[in-house]
Design a protein around this motif. Structure first.
Motif, mmCIF file in Angstrom:
data_model
loop_
_atom_site.group_PDB
_atom_site.id
_atom_site.type_symbol
_atom_site.label_atom_id
_atom_site.label_comp_id
_atom_site.label_asym_id
_atom_site.label_seq_id
_atom_site.Cartn_x
_atom_site.Cartn_y
_atom_site.Cartn_z
ATOM 1 N N ALA A 118 17.287 63.258 -0.469
ATOM 2 C CA ALA A 118 18.554 63.727 0.095
ATOM 3 C C ALA A 118 18.386 65.083 0.758
ATOM 4 N N VAL A 119 17.631 65.960 0.112
ATOM 5 C CA VAL A 119 17.388 67.284 0.679
ATOM 6 C C VAL A 119 16.557 67.176 1.951
ATOM 7 N N GLU A 120 15.516 66.363 1.904
ATOM 8 C CA GLU A 120 14.619 66.228 3.057
ATOM 9 C C GLU A 120 15.317 65.601 4.259
ATOM 10 N N ASN A 121 16.238 64.681 4.006
ATOM 11 C CA ASN A 121 16.887 63.949 5.092
ATOM 12 C C ASN A 121 18.331 64.360 5.332
ATOM 13 N N GLU A 122 18.803 65.300 4.517
ATOM 14 C CA GLU A 122 20.151 65.848 4.655
ATOM 15 C C GLU A 122 21.230 64.769 4.579
ATOM 16 N N PHE A 123 21.119 63.913 3.549
ATOM 17 C CA PHE A 123 22.219 62.998 3.266
ATOM 18 C C PHE A 123 22.850 63.385 1.925
ATOM 19 N N THR A 124 23.948 62.755 1.587
ATOM 20 C CA THR A 124 24.703 63.105 0.391
ATOM 21 C C THR A 124 24.234 62.303 -0.809
ATOM 22 N N PHE A 125 24.094 62.983 -1.932
ATOM 23 C CA PHE A 125 23.587 62.410 -3.184
ATOM 24 C C PHE A 125 24.708 62.373 -4.215
ATOM 25 N N ILE A 126 24.819 61.268 -4.949
ATOM 26 C CA ILE A 126 25.742 61.176 -6.076
ATOM 27 C C ILE A 126 24.917 60.876 -7.323
ATOM 28 N N TYR A 156 24.671 68.209 -10.338
ATOM 29 C CA TYR A 156 24.853 69.439 -9.561
ATOM 30 C C TYR A 156 24.421 70.634 -10.407
ATOM 31 N N GLU A 157 24.883 70.659 -11.649
ATOM 32 C CA GLU A 157 24.538 71.768 -12.539
ATOM 33 C C GLU A 157 23.046 71.805 -12.822
ATOM 34 N N ASN A 158 22.403 70.640 -12.854
ATOM 35 C CA ASN A 158 20.980 70.565 -13.183
ATOM 36 C C ASN A 158 20.073 70.727 -11.975
ATOM 37 N N ALA A 159 20.645 70.746 -10.772
ATOM 38 C CA ALA A 159 19.847 70.785 -9.543
ATOM 39 C C ALA A 159 19.319 72.184 -9.245
ATOM 40 N N GLU A 160 18.238 72.224 -8.466
ATOM 41 C CA GLU A 160 17.749 73.498 -7.952
ATOM 42 C C GLU A 160 18.743 74.025 -6.915
ATOM 43 N N ASP A 161 18.699 75.322 -6.671
ATOM 44 C CA ASP A 161 19.676 75.931 -5.770
ATOM 45 C C ASP A 161 19.683 75.271 -4.390
ATOM 46 N N GLU A 162 18.489 74.946 -3.890
ATOM 47 C CA GLU A 162 18.424 74.362 -2.549
ATOM 48 C C GLU A 162 18.918 72.914 -2.535
ATOM 49 N N GLN A 163 19.012 72.292 -3.725
ATOM 50 C CA GLN A 163 19.472 70.910 -3.809
ATOM 51 C C GLN A 163 20.987 70.803 -3.959
ATOM 52 N N LYS A 164 21.609 71.817 -4.520
ATOM 53 C CA LYS A 164 23.020 71.750 -4.871
ATOM 54 C C LYS A 164 23.946 71.342 -3.721
ATOM 55 N N PRO A 165 23.741 71.842 -2.499
ATOM 56 C CA PRO A 165 24.676 71.475 -1.434
ATOM 57 C C PRO A 165 24.720 69.980 -1.143
ATOM 58 N N TYR A 166 23.698 69.240 -1.560
ATOM 59 C CA TYR A 166 23.628 67.811 -1.245
ATOM 60 C C TYR A 166 24.225 66.933 -2.348
ATOM 61 N N VAL A 167 24.599 67.540 -3.477
ATOM 62 C CA VAL A 167 25.147 66.787 -4.606
ATOM 63 C C VAL A 167 26.669 66.801 -4.512
ATOM 64 N N LEU A 168 27.245 65.669 -4.140
ATOM 65 C CA LEU A 168 28.695 65.566 -4.004
ATOM 66 C C LEU A 168 29.380 65.575 -5.368
ATOM 67 N N THR A 169 28.931 64.714 -6.271
ATOM 68 C CA THR A 169 29.500 64.571 -7.599
ATOM 69 C C THR A 169 28.514 63.778 -8.445
ATOM 70 N N SER A 170 28.848 63.567 -9.702
ATOM 71 C CA SER A 170 28.063 62.699 -10.581
ATOM 72 C C SER A 170 29.019 61.846 -11.399
ATOM 73 N N ALA A 171 28.639 60.596 -11.602
ATOM 74 C CA ALA A 171 29.384 59.706 -12.487
ATOM 75 C C ALA A 171 28.813 59.905 -13.886
ATOM 76 N N ILE A 172 29.527 60.631 -14.715
ATOM 77 C CA ILE A 172 28.965 61.014 -16.009
ATOM 78 C C ILE A 172 29.505 60.134 -17.132
ATOM 79 N N LYS A 173 28.692 60.029 -18.180
ATOM 80 C CA LYS A 173 29.183 59.479 -19.441
ATOM 81 C C LYS A 173 28.767 60.451 -20.528
ATOM 82 N N GLN A 174 29.679 60.675 -21.449
ATOM 83 C CA GLN A 174 29.501 61.759 -22.408
ATOM 84 C C GLN A 174 28.642 61.322 -23.587
ATOM 85 N N VAL A 175 27.386 61.021 -23.280
ATOM 86 C CA VAL A 175 26.445 60.674 -24.348
ATOM 87 C C VAL A 175 26.302 61.844 -25.309
#
Length: 353
Positions: free
Chosen positions: A254-262, A269-288
């Motif tokens: 996603a970072v290399e090709n500049e598309f959006t990541f879910i 998003y919280e776990n991503a590197e700073d340069e990756q964060k802009p490409y993370v739209l959201t995450s579908a989480i489950k509260q394991v």
């Protein structure tokens, strides 16, 4: 969220034998494994062992979420904990040996993370009726000392699909599953339903990285990157994954090709590197993490029961994340409306494609 139920946590343990590769957390500033006690005011005598799914700790997804719950229990409840990594391509017998060894070694609660442990739990748990077992993401019934922690992944995936549909500029999105199993197909079903609910004319790419019994698709970032690249080359500009550690390669693409990541399972998003964060739209989480912590809390209190515990949108067991405020804010109102419709039963999300 409801407190989970399991049977009575009696005697089990953790050791470094029979393919038990224990995570060495003693030097970890925030580690849960091996050192018990944590910051809990009164240390509990309960001992908890947790066995990871394919990919192990550090996947920034499913396993890491389970670890957060274990870590919280060590710190807040004072329980003694240890976590164990799987070996790549291990046989089913290795999983059985791992669980049985924990039971033999004296741990009171053995938690198996992932449906890949289903057969192992069903084989081992009846042999140790005084030990309590739990499994995440698999439904096991009629074994009194087993608690199943299961989630409505399709509901969170529906919101991921809606988010993809609301943000794609090419009317072309993608889904990458790690291994084509019934569980991961729930993610696919929810995602596609969410996309189609917003716009049925959007093209949805579907790819799986491996087929059972090959579970390498959950731990192959290079293959994840290749699959995402191929989907992007075919026109997808938003890609959602349910592929465990392989998702790290999808985010790299996603970072290399500049598309959006879910992302999935954890807030990626919280776990991503700073340069990756802009490409993370959201995450579908489950509260394991929450379900693991509550299970351990119930064990400490001595009031757990066996059976199936389900966690869905209505109780916060699954959700979508809003950490990337700038990206999610324009569509958040619509997503929240869809979320409420699912909770109210006005939208029924399929569990099969």
């Amino acid at each position: 969220m409801k407190r989970s139920n399991a049977a009575k946590f009696a005697a089990v343990a953790a050791a470094g034998v029979l393919a038990l590769t224990a995570c060495d957390n003693a030097a970890d500033d925030n580690g849960a494994g091996g050192n018990g006690g944590g910051d809990g005011e009164a240390a509990s005598e309960l001992k908890v062992g947790l066995a990871y799914d394919v990919g192990g700790r550090g996947d920034r997804s499913f396993n890491d979420s389970a670890y957060r719950g274990l870590e919280q229990a060590a710190e807040e409840l004072g329980v003694e904990t240890q976590d164990f990594e799987p070996a790549d391509g291990e046989a089913e017998s290795a999983k059985e040996e791992r669980l049985a060894t924990m039971a033999e070694e004296g741990y009171d609660l053995v938690i198996a993370v992932g449906f890949a442990y289903d057969a192992a739990v069903q084989s081992v748990a009846p042999e140790y009726p005084e030990v309590d077992f739990a499994i995440v993401d698999s439904e096991i019934e009629e074994i009194d000392n087993v608690t199943s922690l299961v989630f409505a992944e399709e509901q969170a995936s529906f919101l991921a699909g809606a988010a993809a549909a609301l943000t794609t500029e090419e009317d072309h999105v993608g889904f990458v599953g790690g291994v084509e199993t019934p569980l991961i197909r729930k993610f696919e079903a929810g995602f596609v339903a969410g996309v189609e609910h917003v716009n049925e004319d959007i093209n949805v790419e579907i790819d799986y990285l491996s087929q059972p019994p090959d579970f390498s698709g959950f731990n192959d970032p290079a293959q994840g990157r290749e699959a995402a690249q191929a989907q992007h080359d075919r026109g997808a500009d938003v890609i959602y994954h349910a592929a465990g550690a392989s998702g790290n390669g999808i985010l790299q693409s996603a970072v290399e090709n500049e598309f959006t990541f879910i992302g999935v399972d954890s807030d990626q998003y919280e776990n991503a590197e700073d340069e990756q964060k802009p490409y993370v739209l959201t995450s579908a989480i489950k509260q394991v993490d929450v379900s693991v912590f509550e299970l351990i809390s119930a064990a400490v209190d001595g009031n757990v029961e066996g059976g199936i515990q389900r966690f869905d949108l209505s109780e916060g067991g699954v959700d979508y994340t809003t950490s990337n405020e700038e990206a999610i804010e324009p569509i958040q109102e619509e997503l929240d409306e869809l979320k409420q419709q699912i909770i109210d039963g006005d939208i029924e999300v399929p569990t099969q494609p």
